[in-house]
Design an enzyme around this catalytic site. Sequence first.
Site, PDB file in Angstrom:
ATOM      1  N   ASP A  10      41.078  46.831  54.676  1.00  0.00           N
ATOM      2  CA  ASP A  10      42.204  46.593  53.757  1.00  0.00           C
ATOM      3  C   ASP A  10      43.479  46.517  54.582  1.00  0.00           C
ATOM      4  O   ASP A  10      43.479  46.891  55.768  1.00  0.00           O
ATOM      5  CB  ASP A  10      42.319  47.746  52.740  1.00  0.00           C
ATOM      6  CG  ASP A  10      43.518  47.574  51.808  1.00  0.00           C
ATOM      7  OD1 ASP A  10      43.710  46.462  51.266  1.00  0.00           O
ATOM      8  OD2 ASP A  10      44.292  48.541  51.640  1.00  0.00           O
ATOM      9  N   SER A  11      44.556  46.065  53.953  1.00  0.00           N
ATOM     10  CA  SER A  11      45.845  46.038  54.644  1.00  0.00           C
ATOM     11  C   SER A  11      46.340  47.455  54.940  1.00  0.00           C
ATOM     12  O   SER A  11      47.201  47.639  55.793  1.00  0.00           O
ATOM     13  CB  SER A  11      46.876  45.309  53.786  1.00  0.00           C
ATOM     14  OG  SER A  11      47.077  46.024  52.587  1.00  0.00           O
ATOM     15  N   CYS A  73      40.565  44.198  49.950  1.00  0.00           N
ATOM     16  CA  CYS A  73      41.980  43.870  49.786  1.00  0.00           C
ATOM     17  C   CYS A  73      42.030  42.557  49.005  1.00  0.00           C
ATOM     18  O   CYS A  73      41.534  41.536  49.484  1.00  0.00           O
ATOM     19  CB  CYS A  73      42.621  43.698  51.160  1.00  0.00           C
ATOM     20  SG  CYS A  73      44.338  43.153  51.103  1.00  0.00           S
ATOM     21  N   ASN A  74      42.589  42.595  47.803  1.00  0.00           N
ATOM     22  CA  ASN A  74      42.630  41.383  46.982  1.00  0.00           C
ATOM     23  C   ASN A  74      43.458  40.296  47.643  1.00  0.00           C
ATOM     24  O   ASN A  74      43.138  39.112  47.533  1.00  0.00           O
ATOM     25  CB  ASN A  74      43.226  41.695  45.611  1.00  0.00           C
ATOM     26  CG  ASN A  74      42.373  42.665  44.847  1.00  0.00           C
ATOM     27  OD1 ASN A  74      42.407  43.850  45.127  1.00  0.00           O
ATOM     28  ND2 ASN A  74      41.581  42.183  43.920  1.00  0.00           N
ATOM     29  N   GLU A 152      52.361  53.219  49.045  1.00  0.00           N
ATOM     30  CA  GLU A 152      52.180  53.617  50.460  1.00  0.00           C
ATOM     31  C   GLU A 152      53.228  54.667  50.853  1.00  0.00           C
ATOM     32  O   GLU A 152      52.991  55.499  51.721  1.00  0.00           O
ATOM     33  CB  GLU A 152      52.275  52.408  51.400  1.00  0.00           C
ATOM     34  CG  GLU A 152      51.059  51.480  51.375  1.00  0.00           C
ATOM     35  CD  GLU A 152      49.989  51.795  52.439  1.00  0.00           C
ATOM     36  OE1 GLU A 152      50.326  52.406  53.471  1.00  0.00           O
ATOM     37  OE2 GLU A 152      48.819  51.426  52.233  1.00  0.00           O
ATOM     38  N   CYS A 183      44.646  44.753  42.750  1.00  0.00           N
ATOM     39  CA  CYS A 183      45.083  45.202  44.073  1.00  0.00           C
ATOM     40  C   CYS A 183      44.432  46.550  44.294  1.00  0.00           C
ATOM     41  O   CYS A 183      44.492  47.417  43.412  1.00  0.00           O
ATOM     42  CB  CYS A 183      46.599  45.324  44.114  1.00  0.00           C
ATOM     43  SG  CYS A 183      47.207  46.090  45.628  1.00  0.00           S
ATOM     44  N   HIS A 185      45.247  48.983  45.983  1.00  0.00           N
ATOM     45  CA  HIS A 185      46.134  50.143  46.015  1.00  0.00           C
ATOM     46  C   HIS A 185      46.314  50.767  44.620  1.00  0.00           C
ATOM     47  O   HIS A 185      46.620  51.953  44.515  1.00  0.00           O
ATOM     48  CB  HIS A 185      47.522  49.748  46.531  1.00  0.00           C
ATOM     49  CG  HIS A 185      47.623  49.701  48.020  1.00  0.00           C
ATOM     50  ND1 HIS A 185      47.031  48.713  48.776  1.00  0.00           N
ATOM     51  CD2 HIS A 185      48.246  50.528  48.900  1.00  0.00           C
ATOM     52  CE1 HIS A 185      47.297  48.929  50.056  1.00  0.00           C
ATOM     53  NE2 HIS A 185      48.035  50.022  50.160  1.00  0.00           N
TER      54      HIS A 185
HETATM   55  N1  DGL Z   1      45.337  46.572  48.840  1.00  0.00           N
HETATM   56  C1  DGL Z   1      45.919  45.257  49.009  1.00  0.00           C
HETATM   57  C2  DGL Z   1      45.393  44.350  47.894  1.00  0.00           C
HETATM   58  O1  DGL Z   1      44.354  44.658  47.343  1.00  0.00           O
HETATM   59  C3  DGL Z   1      47.389  45.440  49.156  1.00  0.00           C
HETATM   60  C4  DGL Z   1      48.106  44.235  49.536  1.00  0.00           C
HETATM   61  C5  DGL Z   1      49.309  44.411  50.403  1.00  0.00           C
HETATM   62  O2  DGL Z   1      49.165  44.860  51.541  1.00  0.00           O
HETATM   63  O3  DGL Z   1      50.391  44.002  49.939  1.00  0.00           O
HETATM   64  O4  DGL Z   1      45.950  43.337  47.555  1.00  0.00           O
END
Ligand code: DGL
Length: 272
Positions: A10-11, A73-74, A152, A183, A185
């Site tokens: 994920d990011s 991560c979407n 975050e 998302c 998160h």
């Molecule tokens: N968890 C990421 C997602 O599912 C977060 C995206 C981001 O880093 O902005 O989209």
Amino acid sequence: MDSRPIGIFDSGAGGLTVLHECLVTLPHEDFVYLGDGERCPYGPREAEEIRRFALELASYLERSGVKLVVAACNTAAAAALPYLQERLEVPVVAVLAPEAHAAVQATRNRRVGVLATEATIESGRYADVIHTLDAGVEVVSVACPKLVPLIEAGGPNDELLAAVREYAEPLRDAQVDTVVLGCTHYPLVRPVFERVFGRGTTLVFSADETAREVAETLHRKGVGNDSARHGETTFLTTGSPAEFAALGERFLQLPVAGARRVALDELAFEAA
Ligand code: DGL
């Protein structure tokens, strides 16, 4: 049987929600989790850059010997899924399609809302997948640029609640009965969404649906691990291991001690 671990990326810390659901469903599997904390958020970035980052993370995991990669991560899935699937030898399972499918099954009035990052909404992937399954569903999409940075930064507070209320409003006006939280998160602050939308709206979370997809993929391919064992998880992050551990432990009661930092140039080398 296949004893290799499953890779998840994920990011940042959002993919831990997918890991959590995978641990509930597949406690006997080993996992390697890689978060790109140093470059989070991905939401405001261009699709081409997100594709490059996603390929770096996924190929790093592949080279470390995983049997399957989960794009948790979407934003990365929306920008890069076909690109990753073409370049990797191992199968790639991703968020986005599983929850689009669940939303189409759940909606009664065929009006579905989607909350996600700017890049995910701009890609139009949710609407595409939903319309492939049911062309008659009305999709109302809202980009939520404030949410990932607020989550975050440490999670629930008044600012986050105000932002969720603001993003929920157009969905209420459109009278959707089902909302995809697109998302990974967002489940970190799941109760906030539940309170804002109330019982009348079905919420679909990527993490739950994707864990189901991972379990089915292992089962159908016959590559599950010995079901009598207890699995182990290795945590890697390009950002601060301490901050990453704090988020995981605070939101998921997930012991993230011993997270190792991966330098960005290690990733770039792997993708070359
Ligand atoms: N968890 C990421 C997602 O599912 C977060 C995206 C981001 O880093 O902005 O989209």
